[in-house]
Structure formats: structure tokens, C-alpha cells
Scaffold this motif. Structure first.
Motif, short mmCIF file in Angstrom:
data_model
loop_
_atom_site.label_atom_id
_atom_site.label_comp_id
_atom_site.label_asym_id
_atom_site.label_seq_id
_atom_site.Cartn_x
_atom_site.Cartn_y
_atom_site.Cartn_z
N ARG A 59 0.70 -1.13 -0.03
CA ARG A 59 0.00 -0.18 -0.08
C ARG A 59 0.85 1.27 0.09
N ARG A 203 -17.89 2.95 -4.44
CA ARG A 203 -17.60 3.90 -3.50
C ARG A 203 -18.58 3.71 -2.16
N PRO A 206 -17.95 -0.63 -0.61
CA PRO A 206 -16.58 -1.02 -0.95
C PRO A 206 -16.32 -2.56 -0.77
N ILE A 209 -15.92 -4.38 -3.92
CA ILE A 209 -14.78 -4.37 -4.93
C ILE A 209 -14.19 -5.75 -5.25
N ARG A 297 -6.78 -5.35 -5.40
CA ARG A 297 -7.71 -4.65 -4.34
C ARG A 297 -7.19 -3.31 -3.75
N GLU A 301 -8.46 0.41 -4.35
CA GLU A 301 -9.10 0.99 -2.98
C GLU A 301 -8.08 2.46 -3.29
N GLU A 302 -7.09 2.42 -3.46
CA GLU A 302 -6.16 3.80 -3.21
C GLU A 302 -6.66 4.72 -4.38
#
Length: 340
Positions: A59, A203, A206, A209, A297, A301-302
Motif C-alpha cells: 500500500r 464507493r 466497498p 470491490i 484490491r 482502493e487507493e
């Protein structure tokens, strides 16, 4: 059934076409009992605990790349994110120093792009060997607490691994862990950020995802399939095959089987099943699948967290066929409101 029946449909001598001037890729180009011993190497590299251990620095890497581009307003997301992140992840995983990762990444990309040309492949494999074997041999002289040091001392089939083994092992790690994940990241971004309604859904919810990831993998597998060679007479759907014939396992076709998926060409978030063959099946199922899913993922997400309006722009290019039935978007242009 065929991918589970190695006695009839063999992965040897090679699972890719055209046949290339190289040693068998460990595990991938092998059947039991040889397959089991080499597969242990990959199982030791990616364990059930690996994703949780990897996620913090993965991440951080993704955020570092996003921080670099977020004020630009537009970029080729393949070049800026989809290509470097998987390469860095694999290099972290096996113990390659960060400053050496770009050279290995570029050598690997050049080698994989030449898979359709045996002569060019041989030339680029030699260049890849120069940067990767050096890493392993250094570990023999100065061991560390990393995976490269482990394989530098490893014995398989009753012998110490040699330079040629290191080349195909590193090619396997970078092919599965880097090359294919780059393709999957690009496809996921394409499928999600060309659909504003899907972006809004992810959004709001989540937890969906993971569904989006599996549907993108089903629709756009990085490898369209692998080959097998028949070892004995067999008949499939009324088609007789003789020993020694090359048989194509078309994962991309299976992933769009209308008997398994309603509207198979469509990207849908409401399917009853998202089972697909994009990571293979049976004893050759990709050992790095949990790590690839984690990368997908985290990237998604980022991007969702950083860019309120990121979108795919311009015509989406055709997928580029890289030989060995690998396909990938050569570039993917996205635009967004610059973030300070």
C-alpha cells in the motif's frame, strides 16, 4: 477435466507456444512427480500469511506512485502504476534491493515481449540472466534473510541449483508475479473507470470491490490459455486425439462460456458465480493468486480514495499479444482533477 488429467494432457515439454530455447519453467512445464518438488519453491515464497505481511509496504508503494502523478491531471496509468507496482512487489518478496528493481523489471519486460520470436527471446533471456543470476550469486557469498538467499543454497532433485535454474525460476516469479499482474491491473482500471455508475457503486459499497476484481479477471484474463501435449489416445466431445498432439486449453473461451455465464461478453456485478480459469486450475493453479488479488484490491482502493473523478479517456487500445498467449493493454490513458 483436461487440466486435472496430467497423465493424458502433459505440461511437458513446454506449456507455451512457440517452443522457446530455454529450460522448462519450474512447475509450469512439469508433471508429477517432478512438478511437486519444484512447486514447493513457489509455495514457500507465497504462503497463506504472505498477503497480510505484504499489504503495508504494498500500500505504501501504491500511494507513492499515486502521490507522484496525482497533480498531473492525466497520465498513462499502465506506465505509471500498472507496470511498476507488481515488479516492485515481486522484488520485495524475493529480496531484490529497491535500486536494482528497475533494471530487472525492464529486462523481464523485454524478454517476455520476445516470446513470439525464439531467436530474439534467446538474446533477451541472456540479458535477463545477467541481472538476475548476479543477485543470486551474491547471496551465496553474502547471505541475507531473504528468499534469494534460500534458493541460492537450495537443492532440488538431489542437486544444488545452477545458473540456468536461477534464470527460469526468476522468470517464473516475474512472469507470474509481475507480467500477468500488470495486465490484470490495467484491465481492472479499464473496466471500472470507464463506468461511472460502477465507480459510484464501489464507493458506496466497498465490499463489492472483490466482485469487480473477479469479473475483470474473468472477462480479461492476462493469459488466454496454455498448451498441453497428449500422452495417449483420447476423445473429447467426439474429437479423437492421438499421442503427441498439442492441445490448447482456452481459459479465455471457458471464461466466456454461455452455458456458464449469462451475457458472457458483459461486465456484470450481479452474477450467481464468478468462478473463472484466469489463474489456471488443478495442480498448476497460480501459487501467487492471493498476492495478485491483494495487489488488485489495494490499487483499486487507493485510486477510489484519491481521485473523485478518475476516468478512462480517449480510445482504448487493442490488447497487445505478447506471445505465450499473454495479452496486455499497451497503454491506458486516464484523466482526473489534479489533487494538491
Amino acid at each position: 477435466k483436461a487440466m486435472a488429467d496430467y497423465r493424458t494432457f502433459s505440461s511437458a515439454p513446454q506449456a507455451l507456444r512457440p517452443m522457446l530455447p530455454r529450460k522448462p519453467i519450474p512447475a509450469l512445464d512439469m508433471d508429477p512427480p517432478q512438478h511437486r518438488e519444484w512447486r514447493k519453491i513457489f509455495n514457500a515464497a507465497v504462503t497463506p500469511e504472505t498477503p497480510a505481511a505484504v499489504e503495508p509496504w504494498l500500500r505504501a508503494d501504491v500511494r507513492r506512485h499515486i502521490d507522484r502523478i496525482k497533480s498531473w491531471g492525466a497520465c498513462d496509468i499502465m506506465k505509471e502504476l500498472a507496470e511498476p507496482v507488481p515488479a516492485e512487489t515481486v522484488c520485495h518478496l524475493v529480496g531484490v534491493d529497491e535500486d536494482r528493481a528497475p533494471a530487472i523489471q525492464h529486462a523481464a519486460i523485454a524478454m517476455f515481449e520476445a516470446q513470439g520470436d525464439p531467436d530474439l527471446f534467446a538474446e533477451r533471456q541472456e540479458a535477463f540472466a545477467r541481472v538476475t543470476v548476479t543477485e543470486v550469486l551474491e547471496r551465496r557469498q553474502r547471505p541475507r534473510d531473504d528468499f534469494l538467499s534460500a534458493i541460492a543454497r537450495m537443492e532440488v532433485e538431489g542437486r544444488l541449483l545452477d545458473d540456468n535454474d536461477f534464470v527460469v525460476l526468476m522468470a517464473a516469479f516475474l512472469g507470474a508475479g509481475h507480467h500477468s499482474t500488470t495486465s490484470a491491473i490495467g484491465s481492472l482500471i479499464r473496466e471500472v473507470f470507464s463506468r461511472p455508475d460502477l465507480v459510484a457503486l464501489l464507493r458506496r459499497e466497498p465490499d463489492k470491490i472483490e466482485i469487480a476484481i473477479e469479473e475483470a479477471l474473468r472477462l480479461r484474463p492476462p493469459f488466454l490459455g496454455f498448451f498441453r501435449r497428449t500422452r495417449r489416445d483420447v476423445e473429447v466431445s467426439g474429437v479423437p486425439m492421438q499421442p503427441g498432439q498439442d492441445v490448447y486449453m482456452g481459459w479465455a473461451a471457458a471464461n466466456r462460456d454461455p452455458e456458464a455465464f449469462a451475457c458472457p461478453e458483459a461486465f456484470r456485478m450481479d452474477r450467481e458465480s464468478y468462478r473463472h480459469f484466469s489463474f489456471g486450475f488443478g495442480i498448476h493453479i497460480c501459487p501467487g493468486a492471493p498476492l495478485a488479488r491483494l495487489e488488485l484490491r489495494v490499487v483499486l482502493e487507493e485510486l477510489l480514495a484519491t481521485f473523485p473523478d478518475l476516468r478512462v479517456v480517449g480510445p482504448v487500445p487493442d490488447y497487445k499479444f505478447g506471445g505465450g498467449d499473454y495479452n496486455c493493454l499497451p497503454h491506458l490513458n486516464v484523466a482526473y482533477t489534479p489533487v494538491a
